[in-house]
Write an enzyme that holds these catalytic residues in place. Structure first.
Site, short mmCIF file in Angstrom:
data_model
loop_
_atom_site.label_atom_id
_atom_site.label_comp_id
_atom_site.label_asym_id
_atom_site.label_seq_id
_atom_site.Cartn_x
_atom_site.Cartn_y
_atom_site.Cartn_z
N LYS A 13 0.84 -1.21 0.00
CA LYS A 13 0.00 0.00 0.00
C LYS A 13 0.87 1.26 0.00
CE LYS A 13 -2.07 -0.91 3.96
NZ LYS A 13 -1.43 -2.16 4.31
N ARG A 127 11.71 -5.87 4.35
CA ARG A 127 11.47 -4.45 4.11
C ARG A 127 12.51 -3.56 4.79
NH1 ARG A 127 5.43 -2.33 4.86
NH2 ARG A 127 5.72 -2.76 7.07
N ARG A 160 11.98 -1.42 10.31
CA ARG A 160 11.00 -1.01 11.32
C ARG A 160 10.99 -2.00 12.49
NH1 ARG A 160 5.42 0.16 8.23
NH2 ARG A 160 4.70 -0.92 10.08
N ARG A 171 0.50 -8.91 13.76
CA ARG A 171 -0.10 -7.90 12.88
C ARG A 171 -0.97 -8.55 11.80
NH1 ARG A 171 4.90 -5.20 10.71
NH2 ARG A 171 3.52 -3.85 9.54
P1 AMP Z 1 1.45 0.44 9.41
O1 AMP Z 1 2.61 1.33 9.13
O2 AMP Z 1 0.19 0.90 8.72
O3 AMP Z 1 1.74 -1.01 9.15
O4 AMP Z 1 1.15 0.57 10.98
C1 AMP Z 1 2.08 0.20 11.96
C2 AMP Z 1 1.39 0.10 13.31
O5 AMP Z 1 0.84 1.39 13.65
C3 AMP Z 1 0.20 -0.84 13.38
O6 AMP Z 1 0.60 -2.19 13.63
C4 AMP Z 1 -0.59 -0.26 14.53
O7 AMP Z 1 -0.01 -0.56 15.78
C5 AMP Z 1 -0.42 1.23 14.30
N1 AMP Z 1 -1.46 1.78 13.41
C6 AMP Z 1 -1.30 2.28 12.16
N2 AMP Z 1 -2.46 2.71 11.65
C7 AMP Z 1 -3.39 2.47 12.60
C8 AMP Z 1 -4.79 2.67 12.68
N3 AMP Z 1 -5.49 3.20 11.67
N4 AMP Z 1 -5.43 2.30 13.82
C9 AMP Z 1 -4.75 1.77 14.86
N5 AMP Z 1 -3.44 1.53 14.86
C10 AMP Z 1 -2.75 1.88 13.74
#
Ligand code: AMP
Length: 215
Positions: A13, A127, A160, A171
């Site tokens: 994404k 990644r 990360r 996740r």
């Molecule tokens: P991402 O970079 O989108 O994979 O997000 C990394 C982490 O940030 C996730 O595993 C959640 O802990 C938190 N996170 C990101 N977006 C959200 C969201 N919309 N709602 C809740 N937690 C989020």
């Protein structure tokens, strides 16, 4: 274009969002990026968020919703936006609908980027991101020319904290339970579109543009 990007962690994404910004100038609102920035700055919100992120759990809706609304109110979102990593559950999707109605900027589409579950682990463990310019790499599929350094700007590449195997499993579980139901949510609203996220980045981008009627 007012767009939500849906897809499992590692589906690509963020990569596709960055290509849409480059080509069309539509701002990307990534809640993961906003949260990581708050963690990096050590703000109270960041400290709270980190405890959930490190476990691979979702940060509470109250934290994320305020952050997204503030961002959507900024001027550069008036002509469109790409929401990446938000909404993550039905409560967030419903809150977003209300927010966008108030702001008078409803969604045009929700685009699901589909990748087979068995490919996701390798994508996530491989990644790497540039500390300086945010360019993304994958040591298995699209490695930088010299290890640990960004091809574009020479910046240092990092992994990360939540891209480690134990956190990734959690996740992916959270995605299946809480986020995957949004595919039906947006399908029910008649705005769901899907694209395969497997294969070459440029090929996927061509499909994304075609699916969204941009090319
Ligand atoms: P991402 O970079 O989108 O994979 O997000 C990394 C982490 O940030 C996730 O595993 C959640 O802990 C938190 N996170 C990101 N977006 C959200 C969201 N919309 N709602 C809740 N937690 C989020």
């Amino acid at each position: 274009m007012r767009l939500v990007l849906l897809g499992a962690p590692g589906a690509g994404k963020g990569t596709q969002a960055k290509k849409l910004i480059e080509k069309y100038g539509i701002p990307q609102i990534s809640t993961g990026d906003l949260l990581r920035a708050a963690v990096g700055e050590g703000t109270p919100l960041g400290v709270e968020a980190k405890s959930y992120m490190d476990k691979g759990e979702l940060v509470p809706d109250s934290v994320v919703l305020g952050m997204v609304e503030e961002r959507l109110r900024q001027d550069d979102c008036k002509d469109g936006y790409i929401l990446d990593g938000f909404p993550r559950n039905t409560a967030q999707a419903e809150a977003l609908d209300g927010m966008l109605e108030n702001l008078g900027m409803p969604l045009d589409a929700a685009l699901s980027v589909d990748v087979p579950t068995e490919d996701l682990m390798k994508r996530l463990t491989g990644r790497r991101t540039c500390k300086d310019c945010g360019q993304m790499y994958n040591i298995h599929f699209s490695a930088p020319a010299s290890e640990g350094a960004c091809d574009k700007c020479g910046g240092e590449l990092y992994q990360r904290d939540d891209d480690r195997e134990e956190t990734i499993s959690k996740r992916l579980e959270v995605y299946e339970e809480q986020t995957a139901p949004l595919i039906d949510y947006y399908s029910g609203k008649g705005i769901l579109k899907s694209v395969s996220g497997a294969g070459d980045i440029e090929e996927i981008f061509a499909n994304v543009q075609e699916t969204l009627g941009l090319s």
